[in-house]
Motif scaffolding. Structure first.
Motif, PDB file in Angstrom:
ATOM      1  N   GLN A 175    -109.399 -69.337 -24.431  1.00  0.00           N
ATOM      2  CA  GLN A 175    -108.553 -68.527 -25.311  1.00  0.00           C
ATOM      3  C   GLN A 175    -109.370 -67.959 -26.470  1.00  0.00           C
ATOM      4  O   GLN A 175    -109.197 -66.808 -26.872  1.00  0.00           O
ATOM      5  N   CYS A 176    -110.277 -68.773 -27.019  1.00  0.00           N
ATOM      6  CA  CYS A 176    -111.132 -68.318 -28.113  1.00  0.00           C
ATOM      7  C   CYS A 176    -112.019 -67.166 -27.656  1.00  0.00           C
ATOM      8  O   CYS A 176    -112.159 -66.156 -28.357  1.00  0.00           O
ATOM      9  N   ARG A 177    -112.629 -67.316 -26.495  1.00  0.00           N
ATOM     10  CA  ARG A 177    -113.493 -66.263 -25.970  1.00  0.00           C
ATOM     11  C   ARG A 177    -112.716 -64.950 -25.816  1.00  0.00           C
ATOM     12  O   ARG A 177    -113.193 -63.886 -26.214  1.00  0.00           O
ATOM     13  N   SER A 178    -111.519 -65.033 -25.280  1.00  0.00           N
ATOM     14  CA  SER A 178    -110.686 -63.844 -25.098  1.00  0.00           C
ATOM     15  C   SER A 178    -110.323 -63.211 -26.439  1.00  0.00           C
ATOM     16  O   SER A 178    -110.391 -61.991 -26.605  1.00  0.00           O
ATOM     17  N   ALA A 179    -109.972 -64.049 -27.420  1.00  0.00           N
ATOM     18  CA  ALA A 179    -109.566 -63.536 -28.741  1.00  0.00           C
ATOM     19  C   ALA A 179    -110.721 -62.822 -29.428  1.00  0.00           C
ATOM     20  O   ALA A 179    -110.544 -61.738 -29.995  1.00  0.00           O
TER      21      ALA A 179
ATOM     22  N   GLY B 118    -103.610 -59.435 -35.445  1.00  0.00           N
ATOM     23  CA  GLY B 118    -102.768 -58.509 -34.701  1.00  0.00           C
ATOM     24  C   GLY B 118    -101.307 -58.893 -34.636  1.00  0.00           C
ATOM     25  O   GLY B 118    -100.599 -58.512 -33.699  1.00  0.00           O
ATOM     26  N   GLY B 119    -100.832 -59.669 -35.617  1.00  0.00           N
ATOM     27  CA  GLY B 119     -99.415 -60.025 -35.678  1.00  0.00           C
ATOM     28  C   GLY B 119     -99.030 -61.233 -34.841  1.00  0.00           C
ATOM     29  O   GLY B 119     -97.859 -61.614 -34.816  1.00  0.00           O
ATOM     30  N   ILE B 120    -100.011 -61.842 -34.155  1.00  0.00           N
ATOM     31  CA  ILE B 120     -99.730 -62.976 -33.275  1.00  0.00           C
ATOM     32  C   ILE B 120    -100.857 -63.999 -33.401  1.00  0.00           C
ATOM     33  O   ILE B 120    -102.030 -63.630 -33.338  1.00  0.00           O
ATOM     34  N   LEU B 121    -100.512 -65.270 -33.582  1.00  0.00           N
ATOM     35  CA  LEU B 121    -101.531 -66.319 -33.629  1.00  0.00           C
ATOM     36  C   LEU B 121    -102.165 -66.464 -32.240  1.00  0.00           C
ATOM     37  O   LEU B 121    -101.489 -66.389 -31.218  1.00  0.00           O
ATOM     38  N   ASP B 122    -103.465 -66.696 -32.209  1.00  0.00           N
ATOM     39  CA  ASP B 122    -104.163 -66.782 -30.927  1.00  0.00           C
ATOM     40  C   ASP B 122    -103.814 -68.039 -30.149  1.00  0.00           C
ATOM     41  O   ASP B 122    -103.632 -67.997 -28.933  1.00  0.00           O
ATOM     42  N   SER B 123    -103.738 -69.164 -30.839  1.00  0.00           N
ATOM     43  CA  SER B 123    -103.482 -70.419 -30.143  1.00  0.00           C
ATOM     44  C   SER B 123    -102.728 -71.376 -31.062  1.00  0.00           C
ATOM     45  O   SER B 123    -103.009 -71.448 -32.261  1.00  0.00           O
TER      46      SER B 123
ATOM     47  N   ASN C 143     -92.384 -68.937 -30.491  1.00  0.00           N
ATOM     48  CA  ASN C 143     -91.912 -68.171 -29.333  1.00  0.00           C
ATOM     49  C   ASN C 143     -92.146 -66.667 -29.416  1.00  0.00           C
ATOM     50  O   ASN C 143     -92.200 -66.006 -28.383  1.00  0.00           O
ATOM     51  N   LYS C 144     -92.292 -66.138 -30.616  1.00  0.00           N
ATOM     52  CA  LYS C 144     -92.470 -64.685 -30.751  1.00  0.00           C
ATOM     53  C   LYS C 144     -93.874 -64.289 -31.218  1.00  0.00           C
ATOM     54  O   LYS C 144     -94.344 -63.201 -30.900  1.00  0.00           O
ATOM     55  N   PHE C 145     -94.533 -65.171 -31.981  1.00  0.00           N
ATOM     56  CA  PHE C 145     -95.792 -64.784 -32.623  1.00  0.00           C
ATOM     57  C   PHE C 145     -96.952 -65.680 -32.201  1.00  0.00           C
ATOM     58  O   PHE C 145     -97.816 -66.004 -33.005  1.00  0.00           O
ATOM     59  N   SER C 146     -96.978 -66.089 -30.927  1.00  0.00           N
ATOM     60  CA  SER C 146     -98.062 -66.929 -30.417  1.00  0.00           C
ATOM     61  C   SER C 146     -98.544 -66.385 -29.077  1.00  0.00           C
ATOM     62  O   SER C 146     -97.747 -66.194 -28.161  1.00  0.00           O
ATOM     63  N   ARG C 147     -99.860 -66.147 -28.983  1.00  0.00           N
ATOM     64  CA  ARG C 147    -100.442 -65.706 -27.696  1.00  0.00           C
ATOM     65  C   ARG C 147    -100.549 -66.842 -26.700  1.00  0.00           C
ATOM     66  O   ARG C 147    -100.528 -66.632 -25.501  1.00  0.00           O
ATOM     67  N   GLN C 148    -100.705 -68.045 -27.202  1.00  0.00           N
ATOM     68  CA  GLN C 148    -100.831 -69.214 -26.342  1.00  0.00           C
ATOM     69  C   GLN C 148    -100.303 -70.424 -27.102  1.00  0.00           C
ATOM     70  O   GLN C 148    -100.615 -70.623 -28.268  1.00  0.00           O
ATOM     71  N   VAL C 149     -99.483 -71.222 -26.415  1.00  0.00           N
ATOM     72  CA  VAL C 149     -99.075 -72.523 -26.949  1.00  0.00           C
ATOM     73  C   VAL C 149     -99.512 -73.576 -25.941  1.00  0.00           C
ATOM     74  O   VAL C 149     -99.278 -73.446 -24.740  1.00  0.00           O
ATOM     75  N   ILE C 150    -100.189 -74.607 -26.447  1.00  0.00           N
ATOM     76  CA  ILE C 150    -100.630 -75.714 -25.605  1.00  0.00           C
ATOM     77  C   ILE C 150     -99.974 -76.997 -26.112  1.00  0.00           C
ATOM     78  O   ILE C 150    -100.067 -77.318 -27.296  1.00  0.00           O
ATOM     79  N   PHE C 151     -99.305 -77.708 -25.214  1.00  0.00           N
ATOM     80  CA  PHE C 151     -98.839 -79.053 -25.525  1.00  0.00           C
ATOM     81  C   PHE C 151     -99.819 -80.051 -24.933  1.00  0.00           C
ATOM     82  O   PHE C 151    -100.347 -79.837 -23.836  1.00  0.00           O
ATOM     83  N   CYS C 152    -100.040 -81.133 -25.647  1.00  0.00           N
ATOM     84  CA  CYS C 152    -101.002 -82.122 -25.183  1.00  0.00           C
ATOM     85  C   CYS C 152    -100.453 -83.522 -25.421  1.00  0.00           C
ATOM     86  O   CYS C 152     -99.963 -83.827 -26.516  1.00  0.00           O
TER      87      CYS C 152
END
Length: 302
Positions: A55-59, A166-171, A221-230
């Motif tokens: 995800q970091c590489r893509s961002a 860009g209005g959305i958190l990367d991760s 739900n609206k401002f996240s490019r990726q959500v990871i649960f662990c």
């Protein structure tokens, strides 16, 4: 299924998703996500780290910043292998471009053992050359007012970081409790209905300490490019049983190369969401759950 007391349809539940062309919906309108099951608890951090690396590489290919929100609890311990994962993948993390914010925080000093920031620093950021001013804690001068602290964190941290990315958190990387809570969003709590604020305060947390601030569902739900649960361990198994339907293998997923025993699945989420953690369903971003075989033992036995 356990109830979280959702008395009316919420804008964040699948009722809302069904009206829009979400890339995460099945042809039948059911929300789907990826579940990565590591071979062991010790491998969970490796699988999680690789997911963040990609995800970091893509961002960084798209923008000059990487914004990542991290939760506390058991999650920070899984971040220890993150710096090594970049080296293994041959990816330059460009740490100077990282901005690390808190998905939730207990209203205590950063030196307190309950501090999420303290745990994140000790397990991750102290071992990576991220500029200290780009790891964002709470304003400790506002400890006497949880609401003022939430307002300040939204205005001085979350909104400026959204502007940078860009209005959305990367991760956004989260844990989940045995009661199904995530961030500081607890079952049956009024904050599950919050639709306006990006950061909310809570002074009646059922889990101590009682005063906290937390990101809300609009961010998740609206401002996240990726959500990871662990999460890992048998105590997480009942949550997974309630949240997910059938596990369908994704045989070509890269994760098998990262950890030989790990497996990837495409999974439909059960409706209605039985817990707050199951209400996190990014509309246009991706949702990934990273768990160990012990947590997913019931699904793996099918």
């Amino acid at each position: 299924l356990p109830s979280v007391g959702l008395r009316k349809p919420l804008s964040r539940t699948p009722t809302h998703h069904h009206t829009m062309a979400s890339p995460n919906l099945s042809p039948g309108g059911v929300y789907r996500c990826k579940v990565l099951v590591s071979s062991s608890k010790s491998a969970v951090g490796t699988v999680l780290a690789d997911t963040i690396v990609q995800q970091c590489r893509s961002a960084l290919q798209s923008r000059d910043v990487f914004t990542i929100a991290l939760s506390g609890g058991s999650l920070p311990s899984f971040l220890q292998s993150l710096p090594a994962a970049f080296e293994t993948a041959g990816v330059d993390p460009q740490w100077q471009k990282w901005h690390v914010l808190l998905a939730d925080e207990r209203c205590v000093a950063s030196t307190d053992t309950d501090s999420n920031l303290k745990a994140i620093r000790e397990n991750f950021t102290d071992g990576a050359p991220i500029p200290g001013c780009q790891v964002y804690g709470i304003d400790e001068s506002l400890l006497s007012s949880t609401e003022a602290m939430a307002t300040a964190y939204e205005g001085t941290v979350v909104k400026p970081l959204l502007d940078k990315s860009g209005g959305i958190l990367d991760s956004v990387v989260l844990g989940f409790g045995p009661d199904g809570h995530t961030c500081s969003l607890f079952p049956n709590h009024p904050l599950l209905n919050e639709q306006i604020r990006l950061v909310a305060s809570i002074d009646d947390s059922p889990k101590p300490p009682p005063s906290r601030i937390t990101l809300t569902f609009p961010v998740l739900n609206k401002f996240s490019r990726q959500v990871i649960f662990c999460g890992a361990g048998s105590s997480k198994s009942p949550i997974l049983q309630s949240v997910f339907g059938v596990f369908r293998p994704l045989p070509d997923d890269r994760i098998g190369k990262v950890d030989a025993g790990s497996k990837a699945y495409l999974v439909e989420m059960n409706d209605p969401p039985p817990y707050p953690c199951a209400m996190v369903r990014p509309e246009t971003g991706t949702l990934v759950w990273v768990v160990d075989a012990e947590a997913a033992k019931e699904q793996m036995a099918v």
